[in-house]
Motif scaffolding. Structure first.
Motif, PDB file in Angstrom:
ATOM      1  N   LEU A   1       0.838  -1.198   0.000  1.00 42.85           N
ATOM      2  CA  LEU A   1       0.000   0.000   0.000  1.00 42.85           C
ATOM      3  C   LEU A   1       0.877   1.253   0.000  1.00 42.85           C
ATOM      4  O   LEU A   1       1.766   1.386   0.826  1.00 42.85           O
ATOM      5  N   ARG A   2       0.585   2.155  -0.928  1.00 46.13           N
ATOM      6  CA  ARG A   2       1.390   3.372  -1.031  1.00 46.13           C
ATOM      7  C   ARG A   2       0.679   4.593  -0.446  1.00 46.13           C
ATOM      8  O   ARG A   2       1.318   5.595  -0.133  1.00 46.13           O
ATOM      9  N   GLU A   3      -0.642   4.539  -0.331  1.00 41.55           N
ATOM     10  CA  GLU A   3      -1.386   5.665   0.217  1.00 41.55           C
ATOM     11  C   GLU A   3      -2.691   5.171   0.820  1.00 41.55           C
ATOM     12  O   GLU A   3      -3.138   4.045   0.556  1.00 41.55           O
ATOM     13  N   CYS A   4      -3.303   6.029   1.618  1.00 45.15           N
ATOM     14  CA  CYS A   4      -4.604   5.708   2.206  1.00 45.15           C
ATOM     15  C   CYS A   4      -5.304   6.995   2.584  1.00 45.15           C
ATOM     16  O   CYS A   4      -4.669   8.046   2.746  1.00 45.15           O
TER      17      CYS A   4
ATOM     18  N   VAL B   1      -0.407   4.262   6.325  1.00 41.87           N
ATOM     19  CA  VAL B   1       0.462   3.348   5.585  1.00 41.87           C
ATOM     20  C   VAL B   1       1.924   3.596   5.947  1.00 41.87           C
ATOM     21  O   VAL B   1       2.819   2.896   5.468  1.00 41.87           O
ATOM     22  N   PHE B   2       2.196   4.580   6.802  1.00 41.95           N
ATOM     23  CA  PHE B   2       3.555   4.943   7.179  1.00 41.95           C
ATOM     24  C   PHE B   2       4.081   3.985   8.251  1.00 41.95           C
ATOM     25  O   PHE B   2       3.472   3.843   9.311  1.00 41.95           O
ATOM     26  N   TYR B   3       5.242   3.379   7.986  1.00 42.10           N
ATOM     27  CA  TYR B   3       5.870   2.494   8.964  1.00 42.10           C
ATOM     28  C   TYR B   3       6.698   3.334   9.944  1.00 42.10           C
ATOM     29  O   TYR B   3       7.551   4.139   9.526  1.00 42.10           O
TER      30      TYR B   3
ATOM     31  N   ARG C   1       0.450   9.553   1.964  1.00 44.52           N
ATOM     32  CA  ARG C   1       1.151   8.937   0.822  1.00 44.52           C
ATOM     33  C   ARG C   1       2.633   8.800   1.155  1.00 44.52           C
ATOM     34  O   ARG C   1       3.304   9.791   1.456  1.00 44.52           O
ATOM     35  N   ILE C   2       3.163   7.582   1.102  1.00 40.87           N
ATOM     36  CA  ILE C   2       4.567   7.369   1.440  1.00 40.87           C
ATOM     37  C   ILE C   2       5.483   7.654   0.249  1.00 40.87           C
ATOM     38  O   ILE C   2       5.059   7.622  -0.911  1.00 40.87           O
TER      39      ILE C   2
ATOM     40  N   ARG D   1      10.612   3.552   0.720  1.00 43.51           N
ATOM     41  CA  ARG D   1      10.017   2.393   1.369  1.00 43.51           C
ATOM     42  C   ARG D   1      10.417   1.096   0.659  1.00 43.51           C
ATOM     43  O   ARG D   1      10.740   0.096   1.297  1.00 43.51           O
ATOM     44  N   HIS D   2      10.376   1.105  -0.682  1.00 48.54           N
ATOM     45  CA  HIS D   2      10.693  -0.118  -1.413  1.00 48.54           C
ATOM     46  C   HIS D   2      12.142  -0.537  -1.163  1.00 48.54           C
ATOM     47  O   HIS D   2      12.447  -1.737  -1.077  1.00 48.54           O
TER      48      HIS D   2
END
Length: 248
Positions: free
Chosen positions: A13-16, A34-36, A95-96, A101-102
């Protein structure tokens, strides 16, 4: 108030859409994200929060707060005027920074491959977008080229990566699942997240990972250090970065 951690079930998930519940000196608190947050050796996510009307707040880091809160820390040198008056259910889009992140996901999964190749307890870990490192509690020498070749083999074999949940009691009955000496699996919720790389690795882990080892790409061991009489540090980098680095 506990934040719903959407990344825990789906790291892709990249955004919410979320609700801004509080904005103060501690950071921005959302009802879901979605932020870790920084933890388990993995760096926190960066990205943006977009408010109604299009106003965008750059997030530089994400940290854990109290009681399960996840705090989004705004980047410095941006106008946050009036932000402390916001909250109370204001809708936002979280939105990350996906490239960052990847990179975390690729490196974090690669460290699990490294754990499979080096069967010793881990007593230190750091995972960033530029490198990853593991400190192993051991005295034997390690071969950089052999480890790089081992990681490349496991990447090429395209092992599926998945997660499941076990109870605290199940973990107590299987203490061998825990490889880390420095970071213990979080307890208190009654269940523990376990990462599985088919045929390669199985251990508790709350971080974000790719869905298949093939997604890791080319990762190399850039350095092996003797940190103490009983600690060997292994540093990983992306092969593309290592190839473009200037000669020492």
């Amino acid at each position: 108030m506990s934040t719903q951690d959407l990344f825990r079930e789906d790291a892709q998930l990249r955004e919410c859409e979320a609700m801004l519940l509080r904005a103060d000196e501690r950071g921005l608190l959302l009802d879901r994200t979605v932020f870790y947050p920084q933890g388990g050796g993995q760096a926190g996510d960066a990205g943006t929060l977009t408010l109604p009307g299009g106003r965008e707040i750059r997030i530089a880091d994400t940290r854990k707060g109290e009681g399960g809160e996840i705090l989004h820390l705004p980047a410095p040198e941006q106008d946050l005027g009036g932000l402390d008056a916001l909250g109370g259910g204001l809708p936002v889009t979280a939105r990350i920074d996906w490239s960052r992140r990847h990179a975390h996901m690729r490196f974090h999964t690669a460290t699990h491959l490294l754990c499979a190749l080096v069967p010793h307890p881990v007593d230190g870990c750091s995972i960033t977008a530029g490198y990853a490192r593991l400190d192993f509690h051991m005295t034997d020498a390690l071969d950089k080229d052999a480890l790089t070749a081992g990681i490349a083999r496991l990447v090429a074999e395209a092992h599926p990566v998945s997660h499941s949940w076990i109870s605290d009691e199940d973990l107590d009955a299987n203490p061998g699942l825990v490889r880390s000496m420095s970071v213990q699996p979080p307890r208190g919720s009654g269940r523990v997240r376990v990462l599985k790389i088919d045929g390669v690795d199985l251990q508790p882990c709350g971080g974000t990972h790719v869905a298949n080892t093939a997604e890791i790409g080319a990762v190399v061991v850039t350095k092996i250090e003797k940190k103490s009489a009983k600690t060997r540090r292994v540093v990983l980098g992306f092969a593309s970065d290592a190839a473009s680095a200037p000669a020492a």
